[in-house]
Every structure is written in structure tokens, then in C-alpha cells.
Design an enzyme around this catalytic site. Structure first.
Site, PDB file in Angstrom:
ATOM      1  N   ASP A  68       0.813  -1.229   0.000  1.00  0.00           N
ATOM      2  CA  ASP A  68       0.000   0.000   0.000  1.00  0.00           C
ATOM      3  C   ASP A  68       0.841   1.272   0.000  1.00  0.00           C
ATOM      4  O   ASP A  68       0.448   2.295   0.564  1.00  0.00           O
ATOM      5  CB  ASP A  68      -0.960   0.012   1.215  1.00  0.00           C
ATOM      6  N   LYS A 118       1.819   2.243  -5.057  1.00  0.00           N
ATOM      7  CA  LYS A 118       2.350   1.691  -6.315  1.00  0.00           C
ATOM      8  C   LYS A 118       1.425   2.011  -7.483  1.00  0.00           C
ATOM      9  O   LYS A 118       1.881   2.325  -8.576  1.00  0.00           O
ATOM     10  CB  LYS A 118       2.514   0.162  -6.189  1.00  0.00           C
ATOM     11  N   GLY A 170      -4.647  -4.242  -3.791  1.00  0.00           N
ATOM     12  CA  GLY A 170      -5.645  -3.189  -4.021  1.00  0.00           C
ATOM     13  C   GLY A 170      -4.884  -1.938  -4.382  1.00  0.00           C
ATOM     14  O   GLY A 170      -4.199  -1.360  -3.541  1.00  0.00           O
ATOM     15  N   HIS A 171      -4.924  -1.562  -5.659  1.00  0.00           N
ATOM     16  CA  HIS A 171      -4.170  -0.404  -6.127  1.00  0.00           C
ATOM     17  C   HIS A 171      -5.138   0.701  -6.523  1.00  0.00           C
ATOM     18  O   HIS A 171      -6.012   0.491  -7.350  1.00  0.00           O
ATOM     19  CB  HIS A 171      -3.279  -0.781  -7.316  1.00  0.00           C
ATOM     20  N   GLN A 202       1.804  -5.993  -3.277  1.00  0.00           N
ATOM     21  CA  GLN A 202       2.300  -6.165  -1.899  1.00  0.00           C
ATOM     22  C   GLN A 202       3.615  -5.393  -1.718  1.00  0.00           C
ATOM     23  O   GLN A 202       3.767  -4.353  -2.317  1.00  0.00           O
ATOM     24  CB  GLN A 202       2.465  -7.660  -1.554  1.00  0.00           C
TER      25      GLN A 202
END
Ligand code: GDP
Ligand code: IMO
Ligand code: MG
Length: 432
Positions: A13, A16, A40-41, A223
Site C-alpha cells: 500500500d 504503487k 488493491g491499487h 504487496q
């Protein structure tokens, strides 16, 4: 030739998605090389906010081919839902390529992820419960089903039969959970297959051909380094390789193809799920931990869980520089620190009277490591409009210089807000 890896230098988180979107325009391909929909981006592009889980963050650019590499695990249901959502948003997904060798997340993987967490009780890892660990377990034990199996009903059925022999026994006898029939899984997955087939490709060959033709490839990590199965805070890690080597094994590209490795780190640090966290701040009301959570919007993109927040840990980032061979650092969320009077940076640890300048290799030392801090003055000014390094107040520039000295690699970009334009580019020349 330009093969560039972008990865998380902390516990995930780091932003990225934002940085991928920011530089993606220069690239021909954006490739995910590990993980699955545990990621989750968040990408804010053209005035809209997208939450991407499995599809690479380059999807917004019509000239980019997004690729899901062989190192990823794919939940076909989630993939198709994500495709539908993007299409509803007016974004075309027909260019998406999925490696024929990527592994499938099966329904029983999700059940077993949850069941194993429940069994661990207060020792739980705090996984995203998306079936990631069990899918990689099956890959390693050579029991997994792959994307290519979707193209042959006979093979798919035989492999499901073999897998269910074992999985049903575990579900029923160990966890007292519901079992599956071969038909129900085949009916569901072969239905998905029809929509997935046009995307299946020998992605290693595609990427290598593109590199030979001097096209630019961005390898987008999910990650972060400290969640790496080998190099992270085991067992509180994910089950894949988010470090730079994963970009090679997870796509079928040789290490000499990688020209630059960008490590993304927040100006502080967060972690979701369990595990050691030396610089963690108390999240009590009115404290700095709570301030970072609120100001930084530190709630998981995938599970909505509150992220644990702490001071920037330079030992961890230096470790990420070493294990990834980072060429550059990107610091995000500097704006989140703007209201603080002083800011601490962990420069080393203390454990049993000994000082550790590097990450201790033994888990016990890391679990009990006490951070040794240096305290720097805050800048107490809004910096979200800064666009050059010189626009930043002196204290903010000193903070970045301090981080840079400790990491021993240059800080190439600094993010001062969530949107694309809220970024200071110090060391990035766009493609000619
Ligand atoms: P990822 O998983 O590494 O892509 O990061 P996430 O998207 O899960 O979390 C990063 C969050 O921080 C997202 O909500 C971003 O919109 C936001 N973000 C990224 N960079 C910045 C920044 O410089 N400042 C602020 N305030 N938010 C940022
Ligand atoms: P992005 O790509 C932060 C964490 C989980 C848990 C551990 C194992 O958005 O940075 P898993 O479901 O992978 O078996 O969970 O890893 N985790 C993440 N934490 N960001 C992520 O992804 C994460 N993906 C997994 O919280 O502690
Ligand atoms: Mg995330």
C-alpha cells in the site's frame, strides 16, 4: 530496451498504483508478476478513482498492453467482475493478456484460507482471505490448476477430480465445512473459460519479443518487500515474491533485461494484518497514529481494514534497497506529515543491549526490536501544491535528504497528494 520494475519497499500500500499510472504513458506493456486479488491499487486518472485488484494499473492507457504474468494467481470470477466494472466505466479491456501458466484460485482455496486463519486464532496471519496462500500451496505441491487448463474440458475435469479427492477430505474432516462436486466446479469455471480464452497468451514470449523490439515494459509489483515469502517477516507474509527477482520468475524474463528498479515507500509506514512492526504507533484517539490513519486515509483498498501506522523505518527501506537492488526510491504521502511539529525516523534498532543498523536476521530480535529514532523538525505548511523540489519548505527537503542518505539511493519522485499531478519528478526522463 527498457525493462523497469516498480515495487513496494515496505509492507504494501505504498502508492504503487498511483506511481504506475503516473509513468505508464511511457510504456508499451504493464505486467503484473505475482500475487492476485489480495492487491488493491488505487489510481486516480482523468478525474475518476479506480480500485484495481488483479488487472495491471496501465489499463487506462489505450496504447498499453496489460499483462497478468505466470507468477500471478487468478480468481476467474473476480477477474471477470473487474473486467465488467472497467468496461462499464468505459475502459476497454480487450488488450489484456493472461499467462497460460498463471494458476487458478479455486473455490476451495478461499474456504481453506478462511478456515486456516480461524484455526490459527490469535496467531492468525490476517490474510485477505482471497485464497492466495492455498492457491500457491497447490502450485508448489504441483496440484494446481492453471489458466491453460480452462481450454481443455477433459484435462480440467480430471484435474478437478484429483484435487477434490484431497480438498473435500480436508474440508469435511478437518474443518467440517461443505464439500464440492466435480460438476459444480466444472460448470462454473468452464463458463468463465469462454470469456477468458481470448486473453490467454504465451506472455513470456510476448514480453521477450517486445523487449527485443526495444519496447518498454513496466513490471508492476503488488504487496511489498517485507511481505515477500522469502525475504519478508515470515510467516506474516504473502505467499509470492514481491521482490525484484519475482519480476523475472513471474514473467519469464531474464535479469539482464531489467534496467531500473524503483522502490516505492511512504514517508511513514503502514501494515495490514498481523506481524511485527517496530515503529508502530498507538492508534489511540488524538495520537499521531490516529492522525496518520485519518489524514492518510489508511484503510485497506481490498478488505477495508484499518492499516496500522508507524514512523518511517529507514532500516526496512535500506533492506529493501539491498534485496531488490533498488536503483531509485519514490517517496509517497509526504503531505500526510505536514501538520506534525516533529517527525521521527527509525535509524537502527536495539535488542538486548545491542544496536542493529541492519534488519536482524533472527525473527526474535526483530519481534522485540526497539526503534532508535532521530527526530526532525516538521514543516507545518501545506505542500500539496509543490511541483518542484525547490517548492518544498526547507524542513521537508531536509527530511527527504535524510531518507536519501540512509537509503543510499536517490529519491527519484516525491508524491504530495493522491492525484497524478501532485508529484515532484526529480529523476525521471520521459521516453524520447
Ligand atoms: P498500492 O497498493 O501500493 O497501490 O497503494 P494503495 O492504493 O492501496 O494505497 C495508497 C493510497 O494512498 C491510495 O488511496 C492513494 O490514492 C493514496 N496516495 C498515493 N500517493 C499519495 C500521496 O502522495 N498523498 C496522499 N495523501 N495520498 C496518496
Ligand atoms: P497491495 O498490492 C498490504 C497482507 C495481508 C496479510 C498478508 C498475507 O495493495 O500493496 P494474503 O491474503 O496475501 O495471504 O495475506 O499480506 N497483504 C497486503 N497488505 N497491501 C497488499 O497489497 C497486501 N496483500 C496482502 O494483509 O497480512
Ligand atoms: Mg494496496
Amino acid at each position: 530496451m527498457a525493462g523497469i520494475v516498480l515495487l513496494g519497499a515496505q509492507w504494501g500500500d505504498e502508492g504503487k498504483g498511483k506511481i504506475t499510472d503516473l509513468i505508464a504513458d511511457d510504456f508499451d506493456y504493464v505486467v503484473r508478476f505475482q500475487g492476485g486479488n489480495n492487491a488493491g491499487h488505487t489510481v486516480i486518472h482523468g478525474g475518476r478513482t479506480l480500485k484495481l485488484h488483479l488487472i495491471p494499473s496501465g489499463i487506462m492507457y489505450p496504447h498499453i498492453t496489460p499483462v497478468i504474468g505466470n507468477g500471478c494467481v487468478v480468481d476467474p470470477k473476480v477477474l471477470l467482475e473487474e473486467i465488467d466494472r472497467l468496461e462499464e466505466d468505459g475502459l476497454s479491456t480487450h488488450r489484456l493478456l493472461i499467462s497460460t501458466n498463471a494458476h487458478l484460485i479455486m473455490p476451495y482455496h478461499k474456504d481453506l484460507d478462511g478456515a486456516s486463519e480461524r484455526r490459527l486464532g490469535n496467531q492468525e496471519i490476517g490474510t485477505t482471505r482471497r485464497g492466495i496462500g492455498p492457491a500457491y500451496m497447490d502450485k508448489a505441491s504441483r496440484m494446481g490448476l492453471r489458466i491453460q487448463d480452462l481450454t481443455d474440458e477433459h484435462i480440467f475435469r480430471k484435474k478437478v477430480e484429483a484435487a477434490l479427492d484431497e480438498k473435500n477430505a480436508i474440508l469435511e474432516r478437518v474443518y467440517e465445512m461443505r464439500t464440492y462436486t466435480v460438476d459444480e466446479i466444472c460448470d462454473e469455471y468452464l463458463r468463465y473459460a469462454e470469456r477468458i480464452k481470448p486473453h490467454i497468451a504465451d506472455t513470456s514470449q510476448v514480453i521477450n519479443t517486445a523487449l527485443q523490439a526495444d519496447q518498454w515494459i513496466l513490471f508492476e509489483g503488488a504487496q511489498g518487500t517485507l511481505l515477500d515469502l522469502d525475504h519478508g517477516t515470515y510467516p506474516f507474509v504473502t505467499s509470492s515474491s514481491p521482490t525484484a527477482g519475482g519480476a523475472c520468475t513471474g514473467t519469464g524474463v531474464g535479469p539482464k533485461r531489467i534496467d531500473r528498479v524503483l522502490g516505492i515507500a511512504k514517508a511513514y509506514i503502514t501494515r495490514v494484518g498481523s506481524g511485527p512492526f517496530p515503529t508502530e504507533l498507538d492508534s489511540c484517539p488524538g495520537g499521531i497514529g490516529e492522525h496518520l490513519t485519518t489524514k492518510g486515509g489508511e484503510f485497506g483498498t481490498t478488505t477495508g481494514r484499518q492499516r496500522r501506522c508507524g514512523w518511517y523505518d529507514a532500516v526496512i527501506v535500506k533492506y529493501a534497497v539491498d534485496v531488490n537492488g533498488l536503483t531509485d526510491l519514490v517517496i509517497t504521502k509526504l503531505d500526510v506529515l505536514s501538520e506534525l511539529d516533529t517527525i521521527k525516523v527509525c535509524v537502527a534498532y536495539e535488542y538486548e543491549g545491542r544496536r542493529y543498523n541492519k534488519l536482524p536476521s533472527h525473527q526474535t530480535a526483530f519481534h522485540h526490536a526497539k526503534p532508535i529514532y532521530e527526530e526532525l523538525p516538521g514543516w507545518k505548511t501545506d505542500i500539496t501544491d509543490a511541483r518542484t523540489f525547490e517548492d518544498l519548505p526547507k524542513e521537508a527537503r531536509d527530511y527527504i535528504a535524510f531518507i536519501e542518505d540512509l537509503a543510499e539511493v536517490p529519491v527519484a519522485m516525491i508524491a504530495v497528494g493522491p492525484s497524478r499531478e501532485q508529484t515532484i519528478m526529480r529523476r525521471w526522463e520521459s521516453r524520447p
